[in-house]
Enzyme design. Structure first.
Site, PDB file in Angstrom:
ATOM      1  N   ARG A 225      11.391  -4.604 -23.141  1.00 47.69           N
ATOM      2  CA  ARG A 225      11.302  -5.944 -23.731  1.00 47.69           C
ATOM      3  C   ARG A 225       9.856  -6.394 -23.969  1.00 47.69           C
ATOM      4  O   ARG A 225       9.632  -7.466 -24.515  1.00 47.69           O
ATOM      5  CB  ARG A 225      12.017  -6.970 -22.852  1.00 47.69           C
ATOM      6  CG  ARG A 225      13.526  -6.780 -22.805  1.00 47.69           C
ATOM      7  CD  ARG A 225      14.241  -7.985 -22.205  1.00 47.69           C
ATOM      8  NE  ARG A 225      15.677  -7.754 -22.166  1.00 47.69           N
ATOM      9  CZ  ARG A 225      16.340  -7.260 -21.125  1.00 47.69           C
ATOM     10  NH1 ARG A 225      15.680  -6.950 -20.008  1.00 47.69           N
ATOM     11  NH2 ARG A 225      17.641  -7.073 -21.165  1.00 47.69           N
ATOM     12  N   ASP A 246      -6.033  14.904 -15.277  1.00 44.12           N
ATOM     13  CA  ASP A 246      -6.155  15.591 -13.980  1.00 44.12           C
ATOM     14  C   ASP A 246      -4.798  15.845 -13.340  1.00 44.12           C
ATOM     15  O   ASP A 246      -4.709  16.499 -12.310  1.00 44.12           O
ATOM     16  CB  ASP A 246      -7.066  14.828 -13.028  1.00 44.12           C
ATOM     17  CG  ASP A 246      -6.604  13.407 -12.710  1.00 44.12           C
ATOM     18  OD1 ASP A 246      -5.522  13.008 -13.214  1.00 44.12           O
ATOM     19  OD2 ASP A 246      -7.307  12.694 -11.976  1.00 44.12           O
ATOM     20  N   GLY A 247      -3.729  15.302 -13.945  1.00 49.09           N
ATOM     21  CA  GLY A 247      -2.395  15.467 -13.384  1.00 49.09           C
ATOM     22  C   GLY A 247      -2.050  14.459 -12.318  1.00 49.09           C
ATOM     23  O   GLY A 247      -0.906  14.425 -11.844  1.00 49.09           O
ATOM     24  N   ASP A 272     -13.489   9.903 -16.429  1.00 45.57           N
ATOM     25  CA  ASP A 272     -13.560   8.715 -15.569  1.00 45.57           C
ATOM     26  C   ASP A 272     -14.041   9.124 -14.177  1.00 45.57           C
ATOM     27  O   ASP A 272     -13.582   8.607 -13.160  1.00 45.57           O
ATOM     28  CB  ASP A 272     -12.203   8.007 -15.504  1.00 45.57           C
ATOM     29  CG  ASP A 272     -12.293   6.616 -14.863  1.00 45.57           C
ATOM     30  OD1 ASP A 272     -13.426   6.105 -14.704  1.00 45.57           O
ATOM     31  OD2 ASP A 272     -11.245   6.048 -14.513  1.00 45.57           O
TER      32      ASP A 272
END
EC number: 3.5.1.25
Length: 381
Positions: A225, A246-247, A272
């Site tokens: 929604r 990175d998983g 990051d």
């Protein structure tokens, strides 16, 4: 610099694939093509690649630190060393040094340090300001006490201190002052990126953001929604989306969903990463907060993911493993898109006139060498 010729490489230029190719280069690429078109010239230093894989140097537009250093430290020598270590160990030949939500004084200090580092180290091509103009609701590992509404004067101050190197800024478009803030960004060559944001789809439709910081993470998620920030990024063709492959930050199935929805030409791999990358596991630091690194994950004491310890070369391999992307597709997401989005005209592809920024992988996709402005480096470990 002497002229080098790398021969017998499988070359993914970012524009085409050359099965048995050569690149002739000094600081810049002089020629590239099939090896049977190479004509030896006096003085050429020839390197036989032995069928290994050559790709453009990687561009990381979102990395806070690594190898014990962080852009927020503001030490120009350390920031330069950090960038060089990312280049030789991971293949990152272009870096946007990334800050985080902190006091005005600390960000001032970081901007001065990055500016000085960039004057001596051309790997540093820009600054990514991640905060402090973000939402406290989705602050992630950013310290809440320093969060502010978008502020043009502060942004202009930091851009000036950086030597006009701010190329990307993460902010919450739903907050007051965003419209003037976005207009300043667009008139000063800064890409506005939605991130750490609670914006609805409707609010995003009135935003000028064209980039999303670490898709899925620290943002209003998409629901049936309310599409939120993530749904907006998926739906809008003009949005570039960062992925931390990175998983842990994103499970592989959701990485595959993003790539299939956005297409290879709108995804940008980022790390990051924070100072603990490349360091032994244990206690580290991010923005004055204790971080604990274990099993390749960096978390605050409450379990919140706090950046990553991901190396870019692993993100490059992981996106292929997680999504079935080809090497050419991974090159698009690791180098080409960033160069296009940020106008890095001398980067992103292996082509005559471009900087000689290249990565040589063996056939098992282990990084063997990096060339930065034509100079050869090998990983430290």
């Amino acid at each position: 610099m002497s002229v080098k010729v790398l021969k017998h490489a499988a070359i993914y230029t970012g524009e085409e694939f050359i099965a048995d190719g050569y690149v002739r280069f000094d600081e810049h690429v002089l020629a590239v093509g099939p090896v049977n078109e190479y004509h030896a010239q006096a003085g050429d230093e020839v390197i036989d690649a032995g069928g290994q894989i050559l790709v453009p140097g990687f561009i990381d537009v979102h990395s806070h630190g690594g190898y014990g250093f962080d852009a927020m430290d503001g030490d120009p020598d350390q920031i330069s060393t950090m960038a060089t270590k990312m280049m030789r160990n991971e293949g990152v030949t272009t870096l946007f040094a990334t800050t985080m939500t902190q006091s005005t004084e600390n960000i001032d200090h970081a901007m001065r340090g990055v500016a000085q580092a960039a004057e001596h180290n051309p790997i540093i091509q820009g600054v990514h300001l991640e905060g402090p103009f973000i939402s406290a609701i989705f602050k992630g590992a950013q310290p809440e006490e320093y969060i502010k509404n978008p502020n043009v004067e502060l942004l202009a101050q930091w851009n000036k201190l950086s030597g006009n190197r701010v190329k990307l800024i993460t902010y919450a478009p739903e907050d007051p002052g965003s419209q003037d803030f976005e207009d300043y960004c667009l008139s000063h060559g800064i890409v506005p990126s939605v991130g750490h944001s609670n914006a609805t789809r409707e609010q995003m439709l009135h935003s000028k953001a064209t980039h999303v910081t670490h898709l899925y993470n620290a943002q209003r998620e998409f629901k049936h929604r309310e599409p939120g920030v993530t749904g907006h990024a998926m739906l809008e063709d003009n949005m570039y989306a960062e992925l931390i492959c990175d998983g842990f930050h994103i499970v592989p199935d959701m990485i595959r969903l993003a790539v299939e929805q956005k297409g290879f030409n709108r995804i940008e791999l980022v790390t990051d990463s924070m100072r603990a990358k490349g360091m032994p596991e244990g206690e580290s630091e991010l923005g004055g907060q204790k971080v604990f690194v274990k099993d390749k994950q960096a978390r605050l004491s409450d379990g919140t993911l706090a950046g990553s310890v991901l190396q870019f070369k692993d993100a490059f391999v992981n996106v292929m493993k997680f999504t079935g992307a080809s090497i050419a597709d991974a090159v698009q997401m690791a180098s080409v898109n960033q160069a296009v989005e940020f106008g890095l005209d001398s980067k992103g592809t292996i082509a005559p006139g471009k900087d000689a920024d290249m990565n040589l992988f063996d056939r098992t996709l282990q990084l063997q060498k990096t060339f930065s402005f034509g100079k050869e480096y090998t990983p430290e470990v």
